[in-house]
Every structure is written in C-alpha cells, then in structure tokens.
Design a protein around this motif. Structure first.
Motif, PDB file in Angstrom:
ATOM      1  N   ASP A  71       0.830  -1.224   0.000  1.00 54.60           N
ATOM      2  CA  ASP A  71       0.000   0.000   0.000  1.00 54.60           C
ATOM      3  C   ASP A  71       0.860   1.268   0.000  1.00 54.60           C
ATOM      4  O   ASP A  71       0.419   2.328  -0.413  1.00 54.60           O
TER       5      ASP A  71
ATOM      6  N   ARG B 134      -6.419  -2.667  -3.657  1.00 53.95           N
ATOM      7  CA  ARG B 134      -5.338  -1.982  -2.918  1.00 53.95           C
ATOM      8  C   ARG B 134      -4.521  -1.102  -3.857  1.00 53.95           C
ATOM      9  O   ARG B 134      -4.088  -0.002  -3.480  1.00 53.95           O
TER      10      ARG B 134
ATOM     11  N   LYS C 147      -6.525   2.011  -4.518  1.00 47.57           N
ATOM     12  CA  LYS C 147      -6.515   2.891  -3.328  1.00 47.57           C
ATOM     13  C   LYS C 147      -5.166   3.572  -3.143  1.00 47.57           C
ATOM     14  O   LYS C 147      -5.085   4.630  -2.509  1.00 47.57           O
TER      15      LYS C 147
ATOM     16  N   ALA D   7     -13.709   0.581  -7.250  1.00 54.00           N
ATOM     17  CA  ALA D   7     -12.497   1.111  -6.592  1.00 54.00           C
ATOM     18  C   ALA D   7     -11.678   1.930  -7.583  1.00 54.00           C
ATOM     19  O   ALA D   7     -11.151   2.991  -7.238  1.00 54.00           O
TER      20      ALA D   7
ATOM     21  N   ALA E 181     -11.039   6.007  -7.428  1.00 53.88           N
ATOM     22  CA  ALA E 181      -9.663   6.532  -7.360  1.00 53.88           C
ATOM     23  C   ALA E 181      -9.289   7.275  -8.642  1.00 53.88           C
ATOM     24  O   ALA E 181      -8.181   7.805  -8.740  1.00 53.88           O
TER      25      ALA E 181
END
Ligand code: NAD
Length: 374
Positions: free
Chosen positions: A103, A129, A132, A156, A160
């Motif tokens: 991350d 991930r 993000k 997601a 983003a």
C-alpha cells in the motif's frame, strides 16, 4: 484438424532461459538494455505484483521491449526472489515491496502502474489496494472469482480515478484483431457456427485446481480465451449457454474443479458454437463458419506463432511480443487519456458468462447469461 498447443514446450524453453538469467544474476550490469521511448514521450513505471511464471518468463522480458513503460518496482513475498530481481533488473530497494507493505506504493512517484499477476483469488484484493494507492492497474485474467468482486474492483478504480486494464494480451494481436474486424464488417455473414478449444495437460496439483485461489479449473484459466474469441467474432456476449463436464481421468488432481469441460453458447443473431477446455489435453484452436466464408486460428492462443487462414487464404500474423504491445497500449491510454480497449467491464462480462457456464454444468440446464452493467 485442431493442432496441439505448443505453449507448454515454448514455455519450458522460455522458463529455462529466464531461470538461468535469474540464477546467474550477480550485478545490475547483466540486465539487457531497455528500448528507448519515442521522442517527446516518457516511460511509465510498472510494479509487478507476484513474481511467478508469468511475471518472470513473459512480463519482465517484455518490459525490455516496451517503448512507453518500464519495470520500476516489484511486490513479492520472497526476500530472496526480490533480491535476485533487484540485481537482474537494477530495481532500487525503495521500489521493492512485500504484500504487507504494497500500500506504501501510494507514496512512490516512480511507480505509475501496478500489474497484478497473482492467483485469480487474489486479483480483487490486489487490484483494490492498487487503486486505493492511486495507481493505474493491470489485472491478469480471469478478472476475479465472481461478478461481485469484479464490481468492487471497477468501483475502486472509478473512485480513485485510475484506469483498469485486464491482461487479455490477444486483443493487441493481429489474429484476434481479425476476429473483431470480421464481426465489424460482417465478413462471413450470419449466422456463424463456431468451435474452439484451449487446454494443456497439467502435471501436478497446484493453485489452479483449487476453488479458493482459482475459483474453478481450466474454464477460468484457459477456457476464458475461447469465450473471448467467440465474443470477439460474434461482436457480443452470448444470450445462453449449456455445459457438461467429462468424466475425470485423474480425479485425484481434480477433486475441487473440472478437468475437462464442454459448453455451447447461443448468440442473439442466431450464431452458436461448441467449445472445450481441459487441464488434460494440449489443444488451442478457434474456427467460425458463416454463409460467406470461414476463419480458423490454430494455434490460436499461444504467446508466439499464432497462425490463421480464412476462405481467402493465409492470414498475415506478425509474431509480435503480445505482452509488450498490451502494456504499451495501456501506457498510451494513460498518457493520452484514451479509453482502455480491454477494460474491467469486459473482464466482468466474461465472469457473467463463466458463472452461467458453471451453473449449466452443475444443473444440466440451459442457462441464460446475465447482462447487467455497472
Ligand atoms: P504462478 O503460480 O507461477 O505465480 C503466482 C505468483 O503469485 C507467485 O509468485 C506466488 O508466490 C504469488 N502468490 C502470492 N500470494 C500467493 C498465494 N496465497 N498463493 C499462491 N501464490 C501466491 O502463476 P502464474 O502462471 O504466474 O499466473 C499468475 C497470474 O497470471 C494468474 O492470474 C494467471 O491466470 C495469469 N496468467 C496469464 C497469462 C496470460 O497469457 N495472460 C499467462 C499465464 C498466467
């Protein structure tokens, strides 16, 4: 006649070469030179997540040939493997992550794209991930284990504001582009009668035969290419499917999934096809016949050496590096802010079809394919 796939032989040779390179890597200077970017362009940095066969033998070598992207980072659970990759590819320590720290790529401006090359059951987690972390994402096929996970991945990436490409390398290759052209020009007329198969003989039990990490068997891994080819030439997803599993020849390997599966697909304009996928047979072809002609690709899905013909004669299919073309196309989509030709929505569509095929195999019934969109 369908020809046996040469993929495994090719892979064995390729793997031996890459393994020898990795084993012998002592300094960054053993890394072959990268291709320069075109004038006025910069290269985007790619981090590979999962340094198994596909990353080692195909993607890392392809990243030597890409003009718009370069290997900038890695995510690996094995410190020893990460060390070898750092030496071989000259990757700085600051760009090396493990699954707990990945991350933190969010803070690394050297990495623009995260390429998820882990088992299918981990695609959703790693893609979400990566999104993000604010990075564009390439996710290998099949996109995920189910449509709900595909939805979460697409959402997601939308949230983003990053782009998502599914690793269907054949869309960037002349053989399958010919299928798309035939669909657009209605070159063979309608309806089409299709058949196709894709498989290899698996030697031992691995994650590809487990529900948890693969979500099924050869249909998820190899059959998805046949689904793709049929949808390309039909220009649409099927409306309904039927399916039946062959009796298992090696039940000890295939206690969690199918070994060989045969299925049919019906399309709205009357086209239809019969298809097969297997972990017990090396095979790889696709054919379609319409009122005005026919097309055949054989081998149809291999990394190199795809061959084809139509009723007009042999197709000219340049032997390009498919993975380099796929990654460069995605980098161009990012640099130019253009649409991705293999977006998450296409991976999701395939998951709807695969879900219907498994339901048909389980119930013995004709199953209509869900066509919801997100
Ligand atoms: P592989 O088994 O060789 O490599 C998988 C990697 O994931 C390994 O480095 C492994 O250490 C890592 N990993 C992380 N967490 C793991 C876990 N919990 N269990 C098992 N492995 C774990 O597999 P591969 O052949 O490299 O396939 C990886 C992905 O690439 C799959 O999604 C596969 O479908 C895809 N693939 C695509 C193509 C293509 O032509 N597009 C070809 C081969 C593989």
């Amino acid at each position: 006649m369908p020809q046996p796939s040469t993929r495994r032989d090719f892979l064995a040779r390729l793997a031996a070469g890459s393994a020898a390179l990795l084993a012998g890597a002592t300094t960054a200077s053993c890394a072959p030179a990268e291709s320069p970017p075109p004038p006025g362009r910069r290269k985007l940095g790619i981090a590979l997540v999962g340094l198994g066969h596909y990353s080692t033998d195909l993607l890392a070598p392809a990243l030597r040939e890409t003009r718009l992207c370069r290997l900038a980072g890695i995510v690996s659970g094995s410190p020893a493997k990460a060390e070898r990759w750092m030496r071989l590819y000259g990757i700085p320590k600051a760009n090396v992550y493990d699954y707990a720290t990945m991350d933190r790529i969010a803070d690394n401006p050297d990495i623009d794209i995260i390429y998820v090359v882990t088992p299918h059951g981990l695609h959703a987690e790693h893609t979400i991930r990566a999104a993000k972390a604010g990075k564009h994402v390439i996710c290998e096929k099949p996109m995920a284990l189910n449509v709900a996970d595909c939805d979460a991945m697409i959402l997601a990436c939308r949230e983003a504001k990053v782009k998502l490409q599914i690793g269907y390398r054949l869309h960037y290759h002349a053989g399958h582009q010919e299928l798309t052209r035939i669909a657009r020009d209605r070159d063979l007329g309608l309806p089409l009668t299709m058949d196709g198969a894709n498989g290899f003989r698996a030697g031992s039990k691995g994650w590809r035969m487990t529900q948890k990490l693969a979500g099924g068997g050869p249909l998820m891994d190899m059959g998805v290419y046949v689904v793709q080819a049929a949808c390309c030439i039909a220009g649409a997803a099927p409306v309904a499917v039927t399916a039946k599993e062959d009796p298992k020849a090696r039940p000890e390997l295939f206690d969690e999934c199918e070994e060989t599966l045969r299925w049919t697909m019906e399309f709205a304009e009357g086209s239809s096809g019969t298809f097969m996928t297997s972990f017990n047979e090396g095979v790889g072809y696709f054919r379609a016949t319409g009122p005005q002609g026919d097309v055949e690709l054989s081998p149809a899905y291999s990394y190199r050496g795809v061959r084809g013909r139509t009723h007009r004669g042999a197709l000219t299919i340049p032997n390009i590096n498919q993975q380099a073309a796929q990654m460069d196309a995605f980098a161009a989509n990012i640099l130019d802010d253009t649409p991705v030709i293999v977006p998450g929505e296409m991976g999701r569509r395939d998951m709807q079809i695969i879900t219907a095929i498994y339901e048909a195999a389980r119930t013995g019934r004709r199953v209509e394919v869900s066509h919801t969109t997100i």
